[in-house]
Design an enzyme around this catalytic site. Structure first.
Site, PDB file in Angstrom:
ATOM      1  N   HIS A 120       0.822  -1.219   0.000  1.00  0.00           N
ATOM      2  CA  HIS A 120       0.000   0.000   0.000  1.00  0.00           C
ATOM      3  C   HIS A 120       0.853   1.265   0.000  1.00  0.00           C
ATOM      4  O   HIS A 120       0.463   2.289   0.549  1.00  0.00           O
ATOM      5  CB  HIS A 120      -0.962   0.005   1.196  1.00  0.00           C
ATOM      6  CG  HIS A 120      -1.676  -1.296   1.376  1.00  0.00           C
ATOM      7  ND1 HIS A 120      -2.461  -1.849   0.391  1.00  0.00           N
ATOM      8  CD2 HIS A 120      -1.670  -2.181   2.392  1.00  0.00           C
ATOM      9  CE1 HIS A 120      -2.927  -3.015   0.805  1.00  0.00           C
ATOM     10  NE2 HIS A 120      -2.463  -3.241   2.012  1.00  0.00           N
ATOM     11  N   ARG A 121       2.044   1.176  -0.587  1.00  0.00           N
ATOM     12  CA  ARG A 121       2.960   2.318  -0.687  1.00  0.00           C
ATOM     13  C   ARG A 121       3.410   2.845   0.669  1.00  0.00           C
ATOM     14  O   ARG A 121       3.858   3.986   0.792  1.00  0.00           O
ATOM     15  CB  ARG A 121       2.347   3.446  -1.532  1.00  0.00           C
ATOM     16  CG  ARG A 121       2.016   2.972  -2.936  1.00  0.00           C
ATOM     17  CD  ARG A 121       1.950   4.091  -3.946  1.00  0.00           C
ATOM     18  NE  ARG A 121       1.755   3.558  -5.283  1.00  0.00           N
ATOM     19  CZ  ARG A 121       2.753   3.232  -6.105  1.00  0.00           C
ATOM     20  NH1 ARG A 121       3.992   3.400  -5.730  1.00  0.00           N
ATOM     21  NH2 ARG A 121       2.502   2.740  -7.292  1.00  0.00           N
ATOM     22  N   LEU A 122       3.308   2.019   1.701  1.00  0.00           N
ATOM     23  CA  LEU A 122       3.812   2.429   3.021  1.00  0.00           C
ATOM     24  C   LEU A 122       5.277   2.026   3.122  1.00  0.00           C
ATOM     25  O   LEU A 122       5.691   1.299   4.018  1.00  0.00           O
ATOM     26  CB  LEU A 122       2.987   1.773   4.142  1.00  0.00           C
ATOM     27  CG  LEU A 122       1.502   2.110   4.095  1.00  0.00           C
ATOM     28  CD1 LEU A 122       0.755   1.388   5.211  1.00  0.00           C
ATOM     29  CD2 LEU A 122       1.304   3.622   4.234  1.00  0.00           C
TER      30      LEU A 122
END
Ligand SMILES: Cc1cc2nc3c(=O)[nH]c(=O)nc-3n(C[C@H](O)[C@H](O)[C@H](O)COP(=O)(O)O)c2cc1C
Length: 197
Positions: A174-176
């Protein structure tokens, strides 16, 4: 604590490089080397990491090349490893010094004969009129050293990047993404912090 959680950037670097060596099909030790000239203009190219540790990260090249001229004028560099399939990068930045003659000799001796002859034949980064000119110079070097060992050319040698800043970037869901930044302190200790991805 597993290797991936190491709080020592050199231990963590070794763990990530070992994973890259196990999975990358080509040149897991390839790194982008960024330099800047006396006007601050940057340039970047790939080189191979040939030795590393707490005292620095080594690469070898022609000391009359463009990168060498940049480093003579501005002895700072940035290195970047990107292992695409592992979805990781490591960035290192710091001052650069010359490897000793003994270090350069030792590494040069490990190179294949063709690579050693090529080091004599190439005016790296200088204009070349045709490919045949280079091939003729390789033939000259081959004839010159036909009877024996190929010594290290005086214009060829190593550089040591002494990192003051090392950042590990890892893809997360999740692009974290995770960024861990290690920074050298004046007393030689390292501090660690996270960065927004
Ligand atoms: C994967 C890869 C590894 C390379 N490794 C080196 C190296 O270790 N030393 C080197 O001088 N050039 C190496 N090169 C060539 C450099 O990228 C570059 O073309 C050359 O050093 C001249 O750069 P300069 O004109 O900026 O000095 C490599 C190229 C690639 C694609």
């Amino acid at each position: 604590m597993g290797a991936a959680m190491a709080d020592d950037p050199f231990v963590l670097f070794d763990a990530w490089l070992a994973e890259a060596e196990a999975s990358e099909p080509n040149d897991p030790n390839a790194m982008a080397l960024a330099t800047a000239d006396r006007n601050g203009h940057p340039a970047v190219r790939m080189v191979l990491l040939k030795g590393h540790g707490r005292d620095g990260f080594m690469f070898y090249t022609n000391r009359e090349s463009d990168k060498a001229r940049d480093l003579a004028d501005n002895a700072h560099a940035a290195l970047l490893f990107h292992w695409k399939s592992l979805r990781r990068q490591i960035r290192l930045e710091g001052p650069v010094t010359l490897a000793t003659d003994a270090q350069s000799d030792a590494y040069f001796a490990t190179r294949g004969r063709d690579s050693r002859l090529g080091a004599w034949a190439s005016d790296q980064s200088r204009p070349l009129d045709t490919r045949e000119t280079f091939e003729a110079r390789v033939a000259d070097a081959t004839a010159r050293f036909a009877d024996g060992d190929v010594p290290r050319p005086p214009h060829w040698g190593g550089y040591r990047v002494e990192p003051r800043r090392i950042e590990f970037w890892q893809d997360r869901a999740h692009r974290l993404h995770e960024r861990r930044l290690f920074t050298a302190q004046a007393d030689g200790m390292w501090t660690e912090g996270l960065l927004f991805p």
